[in-house]
Design a protein around this motif. Structure first.
Motif, PDB file in Angstrom:
ATOM      1  N   PHE A   1       0.820  -1.208   0.000  1.00 28.05           N
ATOM      2  CA  PHE A   1       0.000   0.000   0.000  1.00 28.05           C
ATOM      3  C   PHE A   1       0.852   1.256   0.000  1.00 28.05           C
ATOM      4  O   PHE A   1       1.976   1.266   0.516  1.00 28.05           O
ATOM      5  N   PRO A   2       0.320   2.357  -0.546  1.00 29.86           N
ATOM      6  CA  PRO A   2       1.046   3.631  -0.481  1.00 29.86           C
ATOM      7  C   PRO A   2       1.045   4.162   0.948  1.00 29.86           C
ATOM      8  O   PRO A   2       0.218   3.753   1.772  1.00 29.86           O
ATOM      9  N   PRO A   3       1.950   5.068   1.282  1.00 24.01           N
ATOM     10  CA  PRO A   3       1.964   5.656   2.630  1.00 24.01           C
ATOM     11  C   PRO A   3       0.626   6.322   2.957  1.00 24.01           C
ATOM     12  O   PRO A   3      -0.104   6.774   2.064  1.00 24.01           O
ATOM     13  N   ALA A   4       0.307   6.363   4.238  1.00 25.66           N
ATOM     14  CA  ALA A   4      -0.938   6.982   4.690  1.00 25.66           C
ATOM     15  C   ALA A   4      -0.919   8.481   4.384  1.00 25.66           C
ATOM     16  O   ALA A   4       0.153   9.082   4.235  1.00 25.66           O
ATOM     17  N   PRO A   5      -2.092   9.125   4.293  1.00 26.36           N
ATOM     18  CA  PRO A   5      -2.135  10.563   4.006  1.00 26.36           C
ATOM     19  C   PRO A   5      -1.343  11.370   5.040  1.00 26.36           C
ATOM     20  O   PRO A   5      -1.385  11.080   6.238  1.00 26.36           O
ATOM     21  N   ASP A   6      -0.624  12.370   4.560  1.00 26.51           N
ATOM     22  CA  ASP A   6       0.186  13.208   5.458  1.00 26.51           C
ATOM     23  C   ASP A   6      -0.268  14.660   5.470  1.00 26.51           C
ATOM     24  O   ASP A   6       0.426  15.530   6.009  1.00 26.51           O
TER      25      ASP A   6
END
Length: 1009
Positions: free
Chosen positions: A204-209
């Motif tokens: 998965f892509p990194p969580a929203p920042d």
């Protein structure tokens, strides 16, 4: 003989000899000429043989054709041996390798064998443990620094478990089967495990920042330099992405091996092992994007091997093993491999729309976030930059004659099936008001301390969402403390089970996998009903966000209407509180709340209108009223019921134009959905709540004002063994956090809270797994009626809250749950399909209810289960009703004597006695108010009692205003057939909920044959 005669004779002889000599000379000349001709012919033949000999050598060794001459010198063109072999191989270069016709025949056979595209075998999984968590069969999660943003499918480890026949998942897509494996156990960081395990991962892509915005009007995603810049760029349509759902799916396509001159083990372009059966593999043969999990992924590289570099023996390995899905297409004169990849596509914070599986191809089935953010399949393309315009509006789904049920398709012949939706947390600091999905801790400005929880930080530090996303490592700055909230750091600002933003937890996962196998609907119904009763169904649900708003109200016909989500451009807006006034209710504004079963509190104050006199029912101004439930009308407003009058009228006279209302109510904050909820209940007076959380807080208010007493009923079924309380008695200046006691049977908080307290009670609760739906066609037979009042989740107390919103509290007894046989039911078949009739008298009828006396006035439910089909998929369907217990002691019941004048009140139970008909000397309940009437002793002579308590004449007419009271549950033994949800009056006069519900997720694929 004379000399003349002799001379003549000699002359004749000489002449003859001369002629003979001439003849001989001629003959010799001719012979010499023939010898010369033969010599010439021999030389010519020699030349021809020499030429043919070279041609024969070329015929054996060269490709193409050669010219051979006959003795007459005529040329003949013939194909060489290699060309003849090539022509022979054009039918099939390797007879043991399937041709396209054979491959397609197998696909057609599988399409007959299976119901559609999906999972043939789930694969094995790890048992849940300290560092592992199971989602479902064949899907689990591992936790650790190496498993960031990671989900695992299948497991070949010796300690793996599960009912699957295979260790690794087997999938069929449009008739082609795939084994899902990376050839090795790959972690989230791409490194291989050393214990010999093997699985297929989804990354998965990194969580929203907080640094990206999405404009729903244009579909534009913008990356900003930092969170401050992103929040500064917000408009009415352009919002910072702080909540996101990632869609996991498997896509498959047919591709010529020669196009990239690469072959992949199992057809997996994300294959992770560096060798296959002794054949060395490389991961630099195709551009990296071909193996990526998504456009965001710049690291994943799949291992394959150049086809042209393989020896014949090595090629035979790939060609001889069917799991590699290679066939020969004689028309294209090429080997084809059917390939697959797992894709993980993030949404833009607004959720995915449309069906994930449907049975028909249509534009309405497009899978997308918000236009124009369409999902795109990649297929043969090297990367996303090569996806053409034709593929932008991907995503019709399902089956026509060329597509299989359960798949999505694109015009480039790439198909896909869904695997999961995963709700992500974010990289901001946790705060229950400003960032409930955050994971990091806070920097305390007053002390310079890093890594503190929100309730330990100095009061007043945190005032908005932007501050939650400022990444702070040190210094006197409010923000999210680095490097907290990550796996391996062991520091999290969250109070619940979802600790780290780079981990995937089981409660975040919606399992969208479907079995490809054909199902016997009757066996499926019984199996899935057992799962529903045992609490094994997975669901999803949003979390409420409670606010206290104030503003002027609009009164139409003495009814209070409080409007929501009205655009700021509306001239009818009053102030900034978004309360709507005026009669032109024509626009379709967004839905107000999904939490309409919640309690609300309301208070009215007079803003100086002298025309106002009194509230209906003598309600005084300035007093908070608790309303158990509120109703939502036309998605626009709340019509609040006056508890004093039982209707929406609040004013007995005067105008409401200057009445100011304060309303404590639940609303939605985001699209975030979880299977296991991190639930918060709020204990507070509305005034203290407003001063402590002026911008609201995630949670749902408990409708009991704190007054120093104990026992606060939780809004949800507590499914864990911990109830945590974070509370303040000084309007949020200081906070205390402790675990508090609770009663798991009564589902109440046992602590006492005084009037100054504001407490957040936090606990785990299972989500609902059914929702209100239209009653639809029944597939197969019907099941038995199931009834429960149990407090244990594995005895129906996950099904009960899902169907009614109530929590069971019965902890023991002979009949805390039961199954009831259906004794009568009616179908109709207008289109040769079975469906329910909703005609009165046609409802299914079941055996009498035997549920025993409940604990603490426990609610109960009864439901009849069936299977129904929607869009080619099967769902479990429930028709039923809420059950309420009404304790009646005959010694306290008013007696109606034969021949004596009496009056009755609707809903009240009476005792009839002194009648000639012994069946009527029993309790009855009044269906209507009736004043001053008298029954004679023989009034009911000849009457009979129907199964549901109705008093009937011998001709079948129903007596009008009383009904026999059969039992304390007030059950009429009928199953109502309705669409969605409604209410009815039971035999005890209680208003109970009736419903038609479907499971949120499909349970199988429908099929014919």
């Amino acid at each position: 003989m004379t000399i003349e005669a002799q001379l003549a004779q000699l002359q004749q002889a000489a002449t003859e000899q001369t002629e003979a000599s001439v003849q001989l000379a001629n003959n010799i000349t001719e012979g010499l000429q023939e010898i010369d001709q033969v010599k010439q012919d021999i030389a010519k033949a020699y030349d021809t043989v020499s030429q043919n000999n070279q041609a024969l050598n070329d015929w054996q060794t060269q490709s193409g054709s050669v010219n051979l001459k006959d003795l007459n010198g005529n040329s003949h063109t013939l194909p060489t041996l290699k060309s003849l072999v090539a022509d022979a191989q054009s039918v099939n270069p390797n007879p043991h390798v399937m041709t396209k016709a054979q491959f397609d025949a197998l696909r057609d056979m599988r399409k007959q064998q299976y119901a559609g595209s999906g999972f043939v075998e789930w694969g094995k999984h790890y048992d849940s443990g300290v560092n592992a968590e199971t989602v479902n069969e064949g899907m689990d999660l591992l936790y650790g620094q190496q498993y960031l943003n990671f989900l695992k499918l299948g497991s070949k480890h010796k300690s793996s478990t599960g009912s699957s026949k295979t260790y690794l998942p087997i999938v069929v897509i449009d008739g082609t089967t795939f084994e899902l494996s990376d050839g090795v156990g790959l972690r989230g960081d791409g490194t291989a495990v050393t214990n010999g395990d093997e699985w297929k991962r989804a990354l998965f892509p990194p969580a929203p920042d907080g640094t990206k915005t999405y404009d729903s009007a244009t579909g534009t995603v913008t990356q900003h330099n930092n969170a401050e810049a992103a929040f500064a760029a917000e408009t009415e349509t352009n919002k910072v992405i702080t909540s996101r759902k990632d869609l996991v799916f498997l896509e498959a396509w047919h591709e010529k091996i020669a196009d990239k001159d690469v072959v992949y083990p199992l057809g997996n372009v994300q294959y992770g092992a560096s060798s296959y059966k002794g054949i060395g593999l490389r991961n630099n043969l195709v551009a990296q994007g071909y193996s990526a999990f998504g456009e965001w992924d710049s690291a994943t590289k799949g291992y394959g091997i150049k086809w042209s570099s393989l020896t014949e023996a090595q090629k035979a390995i790939f060609l001889g093993e069917p799991e590699h899905n290679i066939y020969y297409d004689p028309e294209a004169k090429a080997y084809i491999q059917v390939r697959y990849r797992i894709r993980v596509e993030p949404d833009c914070g607004l959720g995915w729309k449309g069906y994930l599986n449907v049975s028909k191809v249509s534009e309405s089935s497009v899978i997308r976030g918000t236009h124009p953010h369409y999902l795109r399949l990649q297929g043969v393309n090297i990367d996303f930059n090569t996806i053409g315009v034709d593929n932008l509006k991907l995503a019709y789904t399902g089956a026509d004659r060329d597509k299989d049920i359960g798949t999505w398709g694109s015009r480039s012949h790439c198909l896909a099936i869904p695997i999961a939706l995963v709700q992500r947390l974010n990289q901001g600091a946790y705060h229950p008001s400003y960032n409930p999905l955050g994971c990091k801790m806070w920097n305390d400005v007053s002390t310079g301390t890093g890594g503190v929880d929100w309730h330990k930080a100095s009061a007043g530090q945190m005032t908005n969402t932007t501050e939650c996303f400022k990444q702070v490592s040190s210094g006197q700055v409010v923000g999210a403390r680095e490097p907290t909230g990550k796996l391996g750091q062991n520091w999290s600002g969250r109070p619940d089970q979802y600790r780290y933003h780079d981990a995937i937890y089981a409660g975040q996962v919606e399992d969208l996998r479907l079995s490809a196998k054909k199902q016997d609907v009757n066996k499926l119904r019984e199996s899935k009903l057992s799962d529903a009763i045992a609490g094994k169904f997975r669901g999803k649900e949003k979390l409420p966000f409670t606010k206290l708003k104030s503003g002027f109200c609009y009164d139409s016909g003495m009814t209070i209407y409080i409007f929501q989500n009205v655009p700021s451009s509306e001239s009818s807006l009053i102030g900034s509180d978004k309360y709507y006034r005026g009669d032109d209710i024509v626009k379709s504004y967004p839905k107000y709340s999904e939490f309409k079963a919640s309690a609300v509190a309301i208070k009215f104050t007079d803003a100086g209108d002298t025309d106002l006199t009194t509230f209906a029912g003598g309600t005084p101004l300035g007093q908070w009223f608790i309303i158990d439930k509120f109703d939502m009308q036309s998605h626009l407003f709340i019509a609040l019921i006056n508890p004093n009058t039982g209707n929406p009228h609040w004013f007995s006279s005067g105008r409401a134009s200057t009445i100011q209302a304060e309303l404590l109510f639940p609303t939605e904050q985001s699209n975030a959905e979880f299977e296991t909820l991190s639930w918060t209940d709020i204990v507070a007076t509305p005034d203290n709540f407003k001063s402590t959380f002026p911008d609201g807080v995630q949670g749902q208010w408990i409708p009991k004002l704190p007054d120093g007493t104990a026992g606060y009923p939780l809004n949800r079924k507590l499914s864990d063994d911990t109830l945590s309380a974070t509370f303040s008695s000084d309007h949020g200046q200081t906070w205390v956090k402790n675990n508090v006691q609770f009663d798991p049977v009564k589902n109440i908080n046992s602590a006492s809270w005084d009037a100054n307290t504001v407490a957040l009670l936090q606990y785990q609760s299972d989500s609902v797994f059914t929702h209100a739906a239209k009653s639809t066609t029944v597939c197969g037979d019907i099941g038995r009626v199931y009834a429960t009042q149990a407090y244990m989740s594995h005895y129906g107390n996950r099904l009960l809250p899902s169907l009614t919103g109530q929590v069971g509290k019965r902890n023991s007894g002979a009949y805390f749950q039961e199954f009831l046989n259906v004794s009568k039911h009616a179908y109709y078949s207008p289109t040769q399909t079975l469906g329910w009739t909703s005609h009165t008298g046609d409802e299914p009828i079941h055996e009498p209810l035997n549920l025993d006396v409940p604990n603490d006035n426990s609610p109960a439910v009864k439901a009849l289960s069936t299977i129904t089909e929607k869009n080619g998929l099967l769902y479990l369907q429930f028709h039923g009703s809420e059950l309420k217990y009404k304790s009646i002691h005959l010694r306290d019941v008013e007696v109606i004597e034969a021949g004596v004048e009496a009056s009755v009140v609707k809903g009240k139970v009476y005792r009839l006695q002194g009648f000639d008909n012994a069946h009527l000397n029993r309790p009855v309940i009044a269906l209507k108010d009736r004043l001053n009437f008298t029954f004679s002793a023989s009034a009911f002579d000849g009457y009979r009692v129907a199964h549901d308590g109705r008093i009937m004449t011998s001709s079948g007419a129903e007596y009008s205003f009383i009904r026999v009271h059969n039992n304390d549950w007030g059950d009429d033994q009928t199953i109502p057939i309705i669409n969605g949800e409604n209410t009815k009056t039971d035999l005890n006069g209680n208003t109970v909920k009736v419903f038609c519900h479907h499971t949120l997720f499909p349970i199988g694929i429908a099929h014919n044959g």
